[in-house]
Enzyme design. Structure first.
Site, PDB file in Angstrom:
ATOM      1  N   THR A 126     -68.981  90.821  10.860  1.00 57.02           N
ATOM      2  CA  THR A 126     -69.134  91.693  12.021  1.00 57.02           C
ATOM      3  C   THR A 126     -68.566  91.060  13.292  1.00 57.02           C
ATOM      4  O   THR A 126     -68.517  89.830  13.418  1.00 57.02           O
ATOM      5  CB  THR A 126     -70.631  92.000  12.237  1.00 57.02           C
ATOM      6  OG1 THR A 126     -70.819  92.659  13.489  1.00 57.02           O
ATOM      7  CG2 THR A 126     -71.484  90.738  12.242  1.00 57.02           C
ATOM      8  N   ASP A 127     -68.202  91.925  14.237  1.00 53.88           N
ATOM      9  CA  ASP A 127     -67.759  91.442  15.555  1.00 53.88           C
ATOM     10  C   ASP A 127     -68.860  90.677  16.284  1.00 53.88           C
ATOM     11  O   ASP A 127     -68.591  89.906  17.209  1.00 53.88           O
ATOM     12  CB  ASP A 127     -67.256  92.604  16.427  1.00 53.88           C
ATOM     13  CG  ASP A 127     -68.271  93.709  16.691  1.00 53.88           C
ATOM     14  OD1 ASP A 127     -69.424  93.600  16.221  1.00 53.88           O
ATOM     15  OD2 ASP A 127     -67.903  94.697  17.365  1.00 53.88           O
ATOM     16  N   GLU A 128     -70.126  90.891  15.854  1.00 48.67           N
ATOM     17  CA  GLU A 128     -71.232  90.277  16.590  1.00 48.67           C
ATOM     18  C   GLU A 128     -71.284  88.762  16.438  1.00 48.67           C
ATOM     19  O   GLU A 128     -71.995  88.089  17.179  1.00 48.67           O
ATOM     20  CB  GLU A 128     -72.566  90.906  16.158  1.00 48.67           C
ATOM     21  CG  GLU A 128     -72.601  92.402  16.452  1.00 48.67           C
ATOM     22  CD  GLU A 128     -73.997  92.960  16.590  1.00 48.67           C
ATOM     23  OE1 GLU A 128     -74.940  92.184  16.804  1.00 48.67           O
ATOM     24  OE2 GLU A 128     -74.133  94.190  16.499  1.00 48.67           O
ATOM     25  N   TYR A 150     -79.882  88.805  13.984  1.00 45.28           N
ATOM     26  CA  TYR A 150     -78.929  89.443  13.056  1.00 45.28           C
ATOM     27  C   TYR A 150     -77.559  88.787  13.175  1.00 45.28           C
ATOM     28  O   TYR A 150     -76.951  88.364  12.178  1.00 45.28           O
ATOM     29  CB  TYR A 150     -78.821  90.951  13.341  1.00 45.28           C
ATOM     30  CG  TYR A 150     -77.569  91.563  12.743  1.00 45.28           C
ATOM     31  CD1 TYR A 150     -77.439  91.733  11.365  1.00 45.28           C
ATOM     32  CD2 TYR A 150     -76.483  91.944  13.556  1.00 45.28           C
ATOM     33  CE1 TYR A 150     -76.276  92.263  10.805  1.00 45.28           C
ATOM     34  CE2 TYR A 150     -75.326  92.474  13.012  1.00 45.28           C
ATOM     35  CZ  TYR A 150     -75.230  92.635  11.632  1.00 45.28           C
ATOM     36  OH  TYR A 150     -74.081  93.150  11.087  1.00 45.28           O
ATOM     37  N   LYS A 154     -75.476  86.525  10.401  1.00 47.36           N
ATOM     38  CA  LYS A 154     -74.138  86.881   9.899  1.00 47.36           C
ATOM     39  C   LYS A 154     -73.162  85.720  10.147  1.00 47.36           C
ATOM     40  O   LYS A 154     -72.315  85.407   9.297  1.00 47.36           O
ATOM     41  CB  LYS A 154     -73.632  88.167  10.567  1.00 47.36           C
ATOM     42  CG  LYS A 154     -74.374  89.440  10.178  1.00 47.36           C
ATOM     43  CD  LYS A 154     -74.241  89.822   8.710  1.00 47.36           C
ATOM     44  CE  LYS A 154     -72.832  90.246   8.322  1.00 47.36           C
ATOM     45  NZ  LYS A 154     -72.796  90.743   6.916  1.00 47.36           N
TER      46      LYS A 154
HETATM   47  P1  NAD Z   1     -76.771  99.153   5.644  1.00 51.30           P
HETATM   48  O1  NAD Z   1     -77.996  98.560   6.233  1.00 51.30           O
HETATM   49  O2  NAD Z   1     -76.541 100.616   5.728  1.00 51.30           O
HETATM   50  O3  NAD Z   1     -76.691  98.772   4.073  1.00 51.30           O
HETATM   51  C1  NAD Z   1     -77.028  97.501   3.604  1.00 51.30           C
HETATM   52  C2  NAD Z   1     -77.168  97.611   2.079  1.00 51.30           C
HETATM   53  O4  NAD Z   1     -77.463  96.299   1.580  1.00 51.30           O
HETATM   54  C3  NAD Z   1     -78.310  98.520   1.627  1.00 51.30           C
HETATM   55  O5  NAD Z   1     -77.881  99.334   0.555  1.00 51.30           O
HETATM   56  C4  NAD Z   1     -79.384  97.553   1.162  1.00 51.30           C
HETATM   57  O6  NAD Z   1     -80.232  98.084   0.148  1.00 51.30           O
HETATM   58  C5  NAD Z   1     -78.529  96.414   0.646  1.00 51.30           C
HETATM   59  N1  NAD Z   1     -79.243  95.123   0.626  1.00 51.30           N
HETATM   60  C6  NAD Z   1     -79.963  94.562   1.625  1.00 51.30           C
HETATM   61  N2  NAD Z   1     -80.468  93.383   1.224  1.00 51.30           N
HETATM   62  C7  NAD Z   1     -80.013  93.175  -0.043  1.00 51.30           C
HETATM   63  C8  NAD Z   1     -80.172  92.116  -0.994  1.00 51.30           C
HETATM   64  N3  NAD Z   1     -80.905  91.034  -0.697  1.00 51.30           N
HETATM   65  N4  NAD Z   1     -79.563  92.241  -2.180  1.00 51.30           N
HETATM   66  C9  NAD Z   1     -78.838  93.336  -2.499  1.00 51.30           C
HETATM   67  N5  NAD Z   1     -78.665  94.372  -1.655  1.00 51.30           N
HETATM   68  C10 NAD Z   1     -79.244  94.283  -0.435  1.00 51.30           C
HETATM   69  O7  NAD Z   1     -75.568  98.336   6.271  1.00 51.30           O
HETATM   70  P2  NAD Z   1     -74.103  98.827   6.719  1.00 51.30           P
HETATM   71  O8  NAD Z   1     -74.167  99.352   8.076  1.00 51.30           O
HETATM   72  O9  NAD Z   1     -73.511  99.619   5.627  1.00 51.30           O
HETATM   73  O10 NAD Z   1     -73.365  97.397   6.795  1.00 51.30           O
HETATM   74  C11 NAD Z   1     -72.771  96.840   5.624  1.00 51.30           C
HETATM   75  C12 NAD Z   1     -72.205  95.481   5.965  1.00 51.30           C
HETATM   76  O11 NAD Z   1     -71.240  95.631   6.987  1.00 51.30           O
HETATM   77  C13 NAD Z   1     -73.232  94.495   6.500  1.00 51.30           C
HETATM   78  O12 NAD Z   1     -72.933  93.224   5.972  1.00 51.30           O
HETATM   79  C14 NAD Z   1     -73.025  94.509   7.991  1.00 51.30           C
HETATM   80  O13 NAD Z   1     -73.367  93.267   8.554  1.00 51.30           O
HETATM   81  C15 NAD Z   1     -71.552  94.783   8.086  1.00 51.30           C
HETATM   82  N6  NAD Z   1     -71.074  95.504   9.272  1.00 51.30           N
HETATM   83  C16 NAD Z   1     -71.666  96.674   9.665  1.00 51.30           C
HETATM   84  C17 NAD Z   1     -71.147  97.372  10.763  1.00 51.30           C
HETATM   85  C18 NAD Z   1     -71.758  98.677  11.243  1.00 51.30           C
HETATM   86  O14 NAD Z   1     -71.442  99.119  12.334  1.00 51.30           O
HETATM   87  N7  NAD Z   1     -72.600  99.326  10.474  1.00 51.30           N
HETATM   88  C19 NAD Z   1     -70.049  96.858  11.455  1.00 51.30           C
HETATM   89  C20 NAD Z   1     -69.487  95.649  11.034  1.00 51.30           C
HETATM   90  C21 NAD Z   1     -69.994  94.987   9.927  1.00 51.30           C
HETATM   91  O1  DAU Z   2     -70.753  95.851  16.177  1.00 51.19           O
HETATM   92  C1  DAU Z   2     -71.011  95.793  14.798  1.00 51.19           C
HETATM   93  C2  DAU Z   2     -72.476  96.019  14.562  1.00 51.19           C
HETATM   94  O2  DAU Z   2     -72.737  97.379  14.918  1.00 51.19           O
HETATM   95  C3  DAU Z   2     -72.895  95.774  13.122  1.00 51.19           C
HETATM   96  O3  DAU Z   2     -72.686  94.436  12.795  1.00 51.19           O
HETATM   97  C4  DAU Z   2     -74.379  96.132  12.927  1.00 51.19           C
HETATM   98  O4  DAU Z   2     -74.736  96.023  11.563  1.00 51.19           O
HETATM   99  C5  DAU Z   2     -74.582  97.569  13.361  1.00 51.19           C
HETATM  100  O5  DAU Z   2     -75.972  97.880  13.307  1.00 51.19           O
HETATM  101  C6  DAU Z   2     -74.071  97.769  14.784  1.00 51.19           C
HETATM  102  O6  DAU Z   2     -74.886  97.017  15.706  1.00 51.19           O
HETATM  103  P1  DAU Z   2     -75.265  97.629  17.121  1.00 51.19           P
HETATM  104  O7  DAU Z   2     -76.461  96.939  17.663  1.00 51.19           O
HETATM  105  O8  DAU Z   2     -74.066  97.714  18.003  1.00 51.19           O
HETATM  106  O9  DAU Z   2     -75.605  99.151  16.654  1.00 51.19           O
HETATM  107  P2  DAU Z   2     -76.742 100.159  17.116  1.00 51.19           P
HETATM  108  O10 DAU Z   2     -76.363 101.476  16.554  1.00 51.19           O
HETATM  109  O11 DAU Z   2     -78.110  99.632  16.822  1.00 51.19           O
HETATM  110  O12 DAU Z   2     -76.560 100.190  18.681  1.00 51.19           O
HETATM  111  C7  DAU Z   2     -75.343 100.585  19.276  1.00 51.19           C
HETATM  112  C8  DAU Z   2     -75.509 100.501  20.780  1.00 51.19           C
HETATM  113  O13 DAU Z   2     -76.441 101.513  21.191  1.00 51.19           O
HETATM  114  C9  DAU Z   2     -76.094  99.185  21.248  1.00 51.19           C
HETATM  115  O14 DAU Z   2     -75.515  98.835  22.495  1.00 51.19           O
HETATM  116  C10 DAU Z   2     -77.582  99.478  21.420  1.00 51.19           C
HETATM  117  C11 DAU Z   2     -77.582 100.935  21.829  1.00 51.19           C
HETATM  118  N1  DAU Z   2     -78.745 101.736  21.386  1.00 51.19           N
HETATM  119  C12 DAU Z   2     -79.101 101.645  20.080  1.00 51.19           C
HETATM  120  C13 DAU Z   2     -80.158 102.390  19.609  1.00 51.19           C
HETATM  121  C14 DAU Z   2     -80.587 102.296  18.165  1.00 51.19           C
HETATM  122  C15 DAU Z   2     -79.393 102.556  22.271  1.00 51.19           C
HETATM  123  O15 DAU Z   2     -79.043 102.641  23.453  1.00 51.19           O
HETATM  124  N2  DAU Z   2     -80.452 103.299  21.817  1.00 51.19           N
HETATM  125  C16 DAU Z   2     -80.868 103.233  20.514  1.00 51.19           C
HETATM  126  O16 DAU Z   2     -81.860 103.929  20.147  1.00 51.19           O
END
Ligand code: NAD
Ligand code: DAU
Length: 335
Positions: A126-128, A150, A154
């Site tokens: 992730t970018d984080e 988190y 990562k």
């Molecule tokens: P998500 O939370 O929707 O899905 C995570 C999945 O992992 C779920 O199906 C969960 O059951 C499974 N899981 C959790 N713990 C596990 C374990 N111990 N063993 C096996 N399976 C397990 O997450 P997402 O948003 O789809 O993100 C997927 C990946 O991409 C993550 O690694 C996250 O850090 C990364 N990522 C997410 C975003 C975003 O914006 N959502 C952006 C950049 C990177």
């Molecule tokens: O940037 C990549 C990341 O994006 C991934 O690595 C994470 O897995 C994914 O959850 C996401 O993280 P964020 O914290 O950016 O996503 P979230 O949707 O929780 O929040 C997006 C932005 O919105 C953040 O600045 C917080 C804000 N927010 C979030 C929620 C849930 C609100 O203002 N209100 C809310 O209720």
């Protein structure tokens, strides 16, 4: 790559990736290995459940024997790891599972890759990991300065994986994606939370002043980026995945209520996330050089996403009918 193990494939991006890979490569076999935490849902895999090249195994990436067994049973040659605890707010309240899955779980996958001689481990990051950047963009060799538990978990998982590349030469690639949105995203994340709340005339809780900036990538573009790195990426390298479509959270909330014909008064400013990162931004030119560009602009992806949640109440209403945001009420109170 013939037999792919997609860990975390029942979650948001993992499921979209599985749909994409099965639709794109007729000869590829895909096994999803997922613990099915609150975020993992077999419904996300319903479109491919009957596909002859698809299988599902319930298991935990922290359990070495379970991962080894899944790899052996299906003659897996490649692992793509999406499995993670992924929600920043949950990590602030209870980091335990984040350290387990996002650090120890990555170690287990590295160990399986090393000992069973797999062709590739691709790790989805992730970018984080870089932390916030008020102006400019991070490149892949910039330092890590993660903020939340988190983000730190990562970053730690990545460092373990990179140590396995340097020390043992495991065939590793990494992608670091920006904030991703689209169908099947669990409605605790901002965009699906805001859409489903607005559909029910509930408040959209915007943290702080809503001026934090995120770059927003449509999920099919994220899936394609991982596929490109699997096919053309250099071993040991990480690739930023960015959309160059930055907006503030407040702008996105305003767009959602406007798209659904709801009053702007549904937007409510609530207590800010602790140590809320003000902006993330990545330079993805290294990935562009492999031939990847985002194909879905924000207007199109946003409209498709709003439409999907409008049409898929049967998917999200059961999630929202329980006390699924109990953690949230502990942390955030309305101003
Ligand atoms: P998500 O939370 O929707 O899905 C995570 C999945 O992992 C779920 O199906 C969960 O059951 C499974 N899981 C959790 N713990 C596990 C374990 N111990 N063993 C096996 N399976 C397990 O997450 P997402 O948003 O789809 O993100 C997927 C990946 O991409 C993550 O690694 C996250 O850090 C990364 N990522 C997410 C975003 C975003 O914006 N959502 C952006 C950049 C990177
Ligand atoms: O940037 C990549 C990341 O994006 C991934 O690595 C994470 O897995 C994914 O959850 C996401 O993280 P964020 O914290 O950016 O996503 P979230 O949707 O929780 O929040 C997006 C932005 O919105 C953040 O600045 C917080 C804000 N927010 C979030 C929620 C849930 C609100 O203002 N209100 C809310 O209720």
């Amino acid at each position: 790559m013939q037999n792919l193990l997609v860990t975390g494939g029942a979650g948001f991006i993992g499921a979209n990736f599985v749909h994409y890979m099965l639709a794109t490569y007729p000869d590829l076999r895909v096994v999803v290995f997922d613990k099915l935490t609150y975020a993992g849902r077999t419904e996300n895999l319903a479109p491919v459940a009957q596909h002859p090249n698809f299988a599902f195994v319930q298991g935990d990436i922290c359990n070495l024997a379970q991962v080894q067994a899944a790899v052996a049973q299906d003659q897996i040659d490649t692992i793509v790891n999406f499995a993670a605890e992924s929600h920043v707010d949950r990590s602030i309240l209870d980091p335990d599972a984040f350290v387990q899955t996002d650090v120890y779980g990555v170690y287990v996958l590295c160990e399986v890759t090393r000992t069973l001689g797999l062709q590739r481990l691709h790790h989805v990051s992730t970018d984080e990991v870089y932390g916030p950047i008020p102006t400019g963009k991070f490149r892949e060799d910039d330092r890590f300065l993660p903020t939340s538990p988190y983000a730190a978990s990562k970053a730690s998982g990545e460092l373990i994986a990179l140590s396995y590349f340097r020390t043992y030469g495991i065939p590793l690639t990494i992608t670091r994606g920006v904030n991703t949105y689209g169908p099947y995203q669990y409605p605790e994340k901002a965009i699906p939370l805001f859409i489903t709340n607005a559909l029910d005339d509930l408040p959209l809780p915007v943290y702080g002043d809503g001026q934090q900036v995120r770059d927003r990538l449509y999920v099919s573009d994220h899936a394609r980026a991982i596929d490109v790195v699997l096919r053309r990426g250099v071993l040991g390298e990480a690739y930023n995945v960015a959309a160059d479509m930055e907006q503030t959270n407040l702008t996105v909330a305003q767009m959602i209520v406007a798209a659904l014909g709801k009053p702007q008064s549904l937007i409510q400013f609530v207590k800010d996330r602790p140590a809320h990162d003000v902006r993330y931004a990545l330079d993805a030119s290294k990935l562009h050089a492999l031939g990847w560009q985002p194909q879905v602009d924000f207007a199109t992806g946003f409209a498709q996403t709003v439409q999907w949640y409008r049409e898929q109440e049967a998917w999200w209403r059961p999630i929202k009918s329980g006390d699924y945001l109990a953690y949230y009420r502990q942390q955030y109170v309305e101003r």
